[in-house]
Design an enzyme around this catalytic site. Structure first.
Site, mmCIF file in Angstrom:
data_model
loop_
_atom_site.group_PDB
_atom_site.id
_atom_site.type_symbol
_atom_site.label_atom_id
_atom_site.label_comp_id
_atom_site.label_asym_id
_atom_site.label_seq_id
_atom_site.Cartn_x
_atom_site.Cartn_y
_atom_site.Cartn_z
ATOM 1 N N SER A 95 0.796 -1.317 0.173
ATOM 2 C CA SER A 95 0.154 0.061 -0.051
ATOM 3 C C SER A 95 0.639 1.361 0.014
ATOM 4 O O SER A 95 1.494 1.567 -0.937
ATOM 5 C CB SER A 95 -1.014 -0.181 1.174
ATOM 6 O OG SER A 95 -1.861 1.056 1.169
ATOM 7 N N ASP A 100 -2.490 6.474 -3.228
ATOM 8 C CA ASP A 100 -1.357 5.702 -2.482
ATOM 9 C C ASP A 100 -0.796 4.466 -3.636
ATOM 10 O O ASP A 100 -1.190 4.489 -4.742
ATOM 11 C CB ASP A 100 -1.836 5.243 -1.106
ATOM 12 C CG ASP A 100 -2.440 3.947 -1.235
ATOM 13 O OD1 ASP A 100 -3.245 3.758 -2.376
ATOM 14 O OD2 ASP A 100 -2.662 3.273 -0.100
ATOM 15 N N ASP A 125 -1.207 1.451 -3.891
ATOM 16 C CA ASP A 125 -1.969 0.387 -4.394
ATOM 17 C C ASP A 125 -3.372 0.919 -4.867
ATOM 18 O O ASP A 125 -4.018 0.125 -5.453
ATOM 19 C CB ASP A 125 -1.954 -0.762 -3.445
ATOM 20 C CG ASP A 125 -2.840 -0.390 -2.272
ATOM 21 O OD1 ASP A 125 -2.745 0.699 -1.695
ATOM 22 O OD2 ASP A 125 -3.477 -1.288 -1.778
ATOM 23 N N ASP A 129 -6.052 2.143 -3.576
ATOM 24 C CA ASP A 129 -7.435 2.388 -2.732
ATOM 25 C C ASP A 129 -7.533 3.555 -2.148
ATOM 26 O O ASP A 129 -8.706 3.985 -2.010
ATOM 27 C CB ASP A 129 -7.298 1.015 -1.947
ATOM 28 C CG ASP A 129 -6.262 0.931 -0.832
ATOM 29 O OD1 ASP A 129 -5.538 1.972 -0.608
ATOM 30 O OD2 ASP A 129 -6.308 0.292 0.328
HETATM 31 MG MG MG Z 1 -3.512 1.313 0.024
#
Ligand code: MG
Length: 455
Positions: free
Chosen positions: A103, A244, A246, A248
């Site tokens: 992440s 960020d 990844d 999400d």
């Molecule tokens: Mg994330």
């Protein structure tokens, strides 16, 4: 215990190849034995595996896929893809997914994030069950191992579904200018294409995938997105967006160059959704979320339901009882009709749709203003963290304050609140306070830092 708030996280010498193998085998067995929305008699469970672009990603993903096949799971390898893309793909008939991504953490970190066949992320508690399975791994028979299949259309399918979830015609007619800061993360493989297809004029920053995150740190905090703010201002863009590592979590920059923090992104998402009477309902969020979110939800007659901090708890709550929307204070919004993932791309597409009606700074006027101050106190181990939290709880009880202790201690006052909680992944106790005035927020943080440290 390896499972933290949301999966297993560590540097390469912690989340080693050996540990990854055992964990992924146990996860395979767990998902195989779990009920799923896509169970088919006589077929092997299919697990989606994705990764972000970290240096250790390809290696760890290969081990994860081999491990899953070794315990009799079929694998759909979607390669480098955002977390929301992988989670969105679960509804195509998978028993779950494993995402190899740390992440927003620094580049030397990696993690396994696990989501079940209903789209619910695996919590610390369910992770404990998986760890028990690591003690006794039973391999599939040599002629019954799983197949590993490459699939390169996942991101395209995700883009298409997002396009169908917004008013494409309205966006194409206005052709807003949007600056995308992909942070060299997985946003690079989806965001430019998505916003081009929606009909936006786009400018990009840090838009080539690079596991060392050379452009900026992968957390889209205000200090990390200064280039984005500057480019929005100098280019006269209608908005800026940053994700960020990844994808999400998402933050916005308004047309004046104002940074729109995560909980305001969430509050705006509620407004945009609840402007349609038919889309209203409960709002699920964590105890760390701004009071602005509660104020906005209530202004539309929505009820707020608080959970512990961590995406898995939001998902679990939203499956247990229907909700209209869910989200975290850090800028992750869940649209349950779409998937139970925090989807930074769908969230950003909804913003672009909204700014075709009026500028982002005008929308922000609808979000009540609170000042917030965050700090963190060093806490060298779990015992120290517990002692600090216990002091705060004792203080809240002795003063007869209105508190929630689902996760750390949140103390609610009339026009302010403060939370003191242990970090799940780092050696800190975090304090966050919000108030109508900056001085009061500062005072609250100071007061509770004193209580936690017993000064
Ligand atoms: Mg994330």
């Amino acid at each position: 215990m390896y499972f933290g708030t949301n999966g297993v996280r560590g540097k390469f010498d912690q989340l080693t190849p050996e540990l990854t193998l055992k964990l992924a085998q146990a996860i395979g067995i767990y998902l195989k034995n779990s009920k799923s929305s896509s169970d088919k008699v006589g077929e092997k469970p299919k697990i989606i595996v994705a990764r972000d672009c970290r240096m250790t990603g390809e290696l760890l993903q290969s081990i994860v896929m081999g491990a899953l096949a070794s315990v009799g799971c079929d694998v759909l390898d979607i390669g480098i893809a955002s977390s929301p893309t992988a989670e969105f793909m679960i509804k195509t008939g998978a028993a779950g997914c494993i995402i190899v991504s740390a992440s927003h953490n620094p580049p030397e970190w990696n993690a396994l994030k696990v989501v079940d066949g209903f789209g619910v992320a695996i919590s610390h508690e369910r992770g404990g069950k998986i760890e028990k399975l690591m003690e006794k791994i039973s391999l599939a028979k040599w002629d019954d191992i799983g197949k590993i299949t490459k699939y390169d259309r996942a991101t395209l399918e995700h883009i298409e579904a997002i396009g169908n979830a917004v008013n494409r015609e309205a966006i194409a007619a206005k052709r807003p200018k949007i600056v995308l800061d992909c942070g060299n993360g997985t946003a690079c493989v989806i965001a430019p294409k998505l916003f081009k297809e929606l009909g936006c004029e786009i400018l990009t920053l840090n838009s080539h995938p690079d596991g060392k995150f050379p452009g900026r740190a992968s957390e889209p905090s205000e200090g990390n997105v200064k280039d984005l703010v500057a480019l929005v201002q100098s280019s006269g863009a209608n908005a800026g967006v940053a994700w960020d590592g990844d994808g999400d979590r998402v933050i916005f920059v308004d047309e004046k160059g104002g940074y729109v923090i995560g909980d305001k992104v969430f509050a705006l998402s509620i407004i945009w959704k609840f402007n349609s009477v038919l889309a209203r309902g409960d709002v699920v969020t964590t105890v760390a979320t701004s009071k602005a979110v509660e104020d906005v939800a209530k202004s539309y007659g929505g009820k707020i339901r608080y959970t512990a901090i961590g995406a898995p708890y939001l998902c679990e709550e939203m499956i247990k009882k229907p909700a209209a929307i869910g989200g975290e204070e850090v800028g992750g919004v869940i649209f349950p009709e779409f998937s139970l993932a925090k989807d930074g791309f769908l969230t950003a597409a909804k913003m672009v749709e909204a700014i075709c009606q009026k500028p982002l700074s005008n929308w922000l006027e609808l979000v009540p203003k609170y000042y917030n101050i965050k700090t963190k106190i060093d806490a060298k181990n779990e015992k120290t963290k517990k002692q600090m939290i216990a002091r705060v709880l004792k203080y809240a009880k002795s003063k007869k304050l209105d508190y929630i202790d689902i996760d750390g201690v949140r103390i609610n006052m009339k026009e302010s609140w403060v939370i003191v909680r242990p970090s799940g992944t780092e050696p800190y106790v975090r304090i966050f306070a919000e108030a109508k005035g900056e001085e009061e927020a500062k005072r609250l943080v100071k007061e509770y830092e004193g209580v936690a440290k017993q000064k």
